[in-house]
Design a protein around this motif. Structure first.
Motif, PDB file in Angstrom:
ATOM      1  N   HIS A  21      69.312  68.091 136.909  1.00 49.27           N
ATOM      2  CA  HIS A  21      69.116  68.687 135.881  1.00 49.27           C
ATOM      3  C   HIS A  21      68.677  70.220 136.290  1.00 49.27           C
ATOM      4  O   HIS A  21      68.954  71.155 135.478  1.00 49.27           O
ATOM      5  CB  HIS A  21      68.081  68.401 134.853  1.00 49.27           C
ATOM      6  N   ALA A  22      67.737  70.252 137.224  1.00 48.15           N
ATOM      7  CA  ALA A  22      67.620  71.522 137.782  1.00 48.15           C
ATOM      8  C   ALA A  22      68.659  72.144 138.445  1.00 48.15           C
ATOM      9  O   ALA A  22      68.802  73.387 138.219  1.00 48.15           O
ATOM     10  CB  ALA A  22      66.375  71.218 138.873  1.00 48.15           C
ATOM     11  N   ALA A  23      69.351  71.591 139.120  1.00 45.34           N
ATOM     12  CA  ALA A  23      70.552  72.416 139.520  1.00 45.34           C
ATOM     13  C   ALA A  23      71.545  73.095 138.559  1.00 45.34           C
ATOM     14  O   ALA A  23      71.705  74.339 138.497  1.00 45.34           O
ATOM     15  CB  ALA A  23      71.355  71.664 140.514  1.00 45.34           C
ATOM     16  N   ARG A  24      71.668  72.305 137.454  1.00 45.77           N
ATOM     17  CA  ARG A  24      72.481  72.702 136.342  1.00 45.77           C
ATOM     18  C   ARG A  24      71.806  74.028 135.599  1.00 45.77           C
ATOM     19  O   ARG A  24      72.337  75.112 135.392  1.00 45.77           O
ATOM     20  CB  ARG A  24      72.656  71.699 135.388  1.00 45.77           C
ATOM     21  N   ALA A  25      70.370  73.821 135.672  1.00 48.13           N
ATOM     22  CA  ALA A  25      69.583  74.823 134.947  1.00 48.13           C
ATOM     23  C   ALA A  25      69.571  76.003 135.678  1.00 48.13           C
ATOM     24  O   ALA A  25      69.845  77.477 135.170  1.00 48.13           O
ATOM     25  CB  ALA A  25      68.039  74.530 134.539  1.00 48.13           C
ATOM     26  N   TRP A  78      77.118  71.075 143.407  1.00 52.10           N
ATOM     27  CA  TRP A  78      77.157  72.292 142.387  1.00 52.10           C
ATOM     28  C   TRP A  78      77.609  73.635 143.190  1.00 52.10           C
ATOM     29  O   TRP A  78      76.704  74.347 143.704  1.00 52.10           O
ATOM     30  CB  TRP A  78      75.596  72.394 141.882  1.00 52.10           C
ATOM     31  N   PRO A  79      78.848  73.787 143.277  1.00 51.25           N
ATOM     32  CA  PRO A  79      79.337  75.126 143.945  1.00 51.25           C
ATOM     33  C   PRO A  79      78.686  76.329 143.448  1.00 51.25           C
ATOM     34  O   PRO A  79      78.502  76.360 142.237  1.00 51.25           O
ATOM     35  CB  PRO A  79      80.804  74.907 143.796  1.00 51.25           C
ATOM     36  N   GLY A  80      78.421  77.282 144.437  1.00 46.05           N
ATOM     37  CA  GLY A  80      77.860  78.267 144.088  1.00 46.05           C
ATOM     38  C   GLY A  80      76.171  78.503 143.883  1.00 46.05           C
ATOM     39  O   GLY A  80      75.605  79.221 143.760  1.00 46.05           O
ATOM     40  N   LEU A  81      75.648  77.165 144.041  1.00 46.20           N
ATOM     41  CA  LEU A  81      74.355  77.116 143.920  1.00 46.20           C
ATOM     42  C   LEU A  81      73.389  77.510 144.946  1.00 46.20           C
ATOM     43  O   LEU A  81      73.917  76.882 146.406  1.00 46.20           O
ATOM     44  CB  LEU A  81      73.756  75.746 143.418  1.00 46.20           C
TER      45      LEU A  81
END
Length: 290
Positions: A21-25, A78-81
């Protein structure tokens, strides 16, 4: 200052779900993700047993590997993270509260490795949700993944804490490109015939609910003119119960840290506590960024 999204991990399933969830946020906010592990138990586990050994012990090799592995998996999924890691020789709750001073958002799982099966929100999650210096997202594993295109739900009661939650919820709905649903919970009437004076009281209350929702909606539309906003008055036996029931159709529930009935010394109100314990979706507790 590019404040990161901070997530606490300890290798438990709950914390790994929180990390996703944190990665998406972080990606939605164009922020870096800081993966934090506070590796000393708040009650002393991990502290040297020899009283003559001074200083903070280093994290175990297993803990270091867990943090590195979690960061690597998130970067791959999560590409770009941008992911950074930090291990702190302190209790996990105190560590995350301190990190919240420099964060845009803190994400915690509902239970960590020390959680009890019957305790829906662990001590770390409760501590961070109550004391953080920025908004806190509380998530827990669920058998069925929550649809990310479901609306963001916000409780409205006219308090200052609620106004903060409405603004935060609107920002979140705009980031996710989903509708925002403003919910005001009124007392249940039970469908019974009531005396005339009670009918008048209920009519006055209904008018107040309509006004509160309209005022909140106007503020949101001024800030986010393209956002779909819905007003949803509901009746339930209590504000917490109404929000929990409504959360079954939401991707996120946003609550203030205190409502109208909150006490000045109570950092997390009863409605917020009940919501993060029992809601059917992740709960975002609105704290101002300090």
């Amino acid at each position: 200052m590019n404040r990161p999204v901070v997530v606490g991990v300890d290798g438990s399933p709950s914390s790994l779900v929180a990390a996703e969830h944190a990665a998406r946020a972080a990606l939605l906010r164009s922020r870096p993700l800081l993966v934090v592990h506070g590796y000393l138990h708040p009650f002393g586990s991990g502290v040297p047993l020899n009283p003559y050994e001074f200083g903070t012990p280093v994290p175990s090799a297993e803990a270091q590997d867990m943090v590195r592995r979690t960061a690597a998996e998130l970067t791959e999924r999560w590409p770009g993270l941008t992911v950074e890691v930090r291990q702190v020789g302190a209790g996990p709750g105190a560590t995350l509260v301190e990190e919240s001073r420099r964060a845009d958002l803190v994400v915690v799982g509902s239970r960590g490795l020390g959680g009890f099966a019957g305790l829906l929100l662990g001590s770390v999650g409760a501590q961070v949700a109550a004391h953080a210096h920025c908004p806190v997202l509380v998530v827990r594993p669920d058998e069925q993944p929550i649809p990310v295109d479901s609306p963001v739900l916000v409780g409205v009661d006219g308090s200052e804490s609620s106004r903060l939650a409405v603004g935060l919820g609107a920002d979140e709905a705009a980031l996710r490109t989903v509708p925002l649903v403003l919910v005001h919970v009124g007392p249940a009437d039970g469908g019974r015939t009531v005396p005339e004076e009670i009918e008048e009281t209920q009519a006055a209350y209904q008018a107040e609910a309509v006004r509160l929702l309209a005022d909140a909606s106007a503020v949101v539309r001024a800030a986010h003119p393209d956002l779909v906003v819905r007003e949803h008055p509901v009746r339930a036996t209590g504000a917490a119960q109404g929000l929990i029931e409504a959360s079954g159709t939401a991707s996120l529930l946003v609550v203030g840290s205190r409502g109208r009935a909150g006490f000045a010394g109570l950092l997390l109100g009863s409605v917020s506590q009940a919501a993060i314990q029992h809601a059917h979706c992740p709960v975002l507790v609105a704290h101002p960024v300090s």
